[in-house]
Design a protein around this motif. Structure first.
Motif: not given
Length: 391
Positions: A315-337
């Motif tokens: 059922a989850f394979l057929d559903a709209e899910l979510y993105l759960k970021p855990l860690a990000v490089k600080i100098e690229k955070a704004d661009e990636i998010l």
């Protein structure tokens, strides 16, 4: 932004993983490397050596720009579901143009040809697989024979990394994804080798030697420091085994049967062995045979503990899910998010972000939370899911 993706577990992060990230940057020419990582439990049913945020930070220190979590219903599942879930998530991220992975055979054309055979000739492959299995061959050998019988190269199915590579490509074909593949020849030990090498040991070997200084040259200094701080992993594995044992006794045979891979009355075998055996290792040994590998049994036990059922996962394979970021490089955070925010899937960082989730997505995220809380109890730790680590 052009993004190269890596699907991973980092249990723990080691020199081979750092090498792959470096090669991904060099060969892809992409602006960023995005890792999609398993959380508290892995595809073979193991408990992670460190919590998901610590492992995600290690990945960013090792060269990744961002780490997302792979939902536990996909991370603790057979290779096909693991790959389908991962490609589903990555396909929703704008800018992901290629997927890199380490494997024993990095011949892109050969991998694609055989994945295409498995995808297009699925019914013939399954029929041959059944015939070879009934003829007395082991499951692994039957898979190889069946692929060869369809005109493919069966030897590709002799190693876990090649198997996952083929499943990734099959998933890309299924979803009609435009993501390209970038296979990289695996360095050092094979996936299951338990002997420590001088520099490129497997994650399995590192876990087996977790309290030894021998692992120091095989992991970055920041990983070794964290492993030394929490090196009671052998005790954690013992407690984890007790939880697996208890869950088989507690759960009904009908519910155990709902886990992926539990077929042919295996649920009754597991219930019977749980009442006689003294440990999860004994249950696994008693249930392992030509048809069921020990890794498959352990994954079933893990899925049973975490109540990860195949009907939910499908059922989850057929559903709209979510993105759960855990860690990000600080100098690229704004661009990636900013890039992640353009996905059709909501980005979940804070608790309030869950308000944007559909009912199936909330249920899927709830499974993640339950898995993380279970690991925290086993390890005597605490975890708060709604945060993002910057490195």
């Amino acid at each position: 932004m052009k993004i190269c993706a890596i699907i991973c577990e980092y249990n723990p992060f080691h020199n081979g993983h750092k090498y792959l990230i470096s090669e991904a940057k060099r060969l892809s020419g992409c602006d960023s490397v995005l890792c999609l990582m398993s959380g508290s439990f892995t595809q073979r049913g193991d408990i992670s050596v460190m919590d998901k945020f610590t492992r995600a930070v290690h990945a960013v220190k090792g060269g990744a720009d961002c780490v997302l979590q792979l939902p536990v219903n996909f991370s603790v599942a057979p290779a096909e579901i693991f790959a389908l879930g991962a490609i589903k998530i990555l396909s929703s991220v704008p800018g992901v143009c290629c997927l890199t992975f380490g494997c024993e055979n990095a011949d892109k054309e050969l991998l694609f040809k055989n994945a295409e055979i498995l995808y297009k000739e699925e019914s013939e492959y399954k029929a041959l697989l059944k015939n070879y299995s009934c003829g007395g061959e082991s499951y692994a050998k039957s898979c190889q024979s069946a692929l060869s019988g369809c005109g493919g190269d069966g030897t590709l199915l002799s190693s876990p990394n090649n198997i996952l590579a083929l499943e990734y490509i099959k998933a890309l074909l299924k979803y009609g994804s435009g993501i390209d593949i970038l296979p990289v020849k695996r360095q050092g030990s094979t996936y299951s080798e338990s002997k420590i090498k001088n520099d490129y040991s497997s994650a399995h070997a590192i876990r087996e030697n977790i309290g030894s200084r021998k692992i120091k040259k095989n992991v970055p200094d920041y990983v070794y420091k964290d492993i030394k701080t929490g090196n009671n992993f052998k005790g954690i594995e013992k407690t984890y085994g007790d939880f697996l044992h208890f869950a088989v006794i507690k759960n009904t045979a009908d519910n155990i049967k709902r886990t992926f891979g539990c077929t042919e009355g295996l649920e009754n075998k597991l219930k019977n062995e749980a009442s006689k055996c003294k440990s999860a290792d004994e249950i696994i040994a008693a249930a392992t045979n030509k048809r069921y590998t020990s890794a498959r049994i352990k994954r079933i036990l893990c899925a049973n503990l975490l109540e990860l059922y195949q009907d939910d996962s499908k059922a989850f394979l057929d559903a709209e899910l979510y993105l759960k970021p855990l860690a990000v490089k600080i100098e690229k955070a704004d661009e990636i998010l900013s890039a992640l925010s353009r996905s059709p899937y909501p980005v979940v960082i804070r608790k309030n972000d869950t308000r944007a989730l559909s009912e199936p997505a909330l249920k899927c995220l709830g499974k993640d939370d339950f898995a993380d809380e279970t690991r925290a109890i086993i390890c005597g730790e605490q975890i708060y899911n709604y945060t993002l680590k910057t490195v």
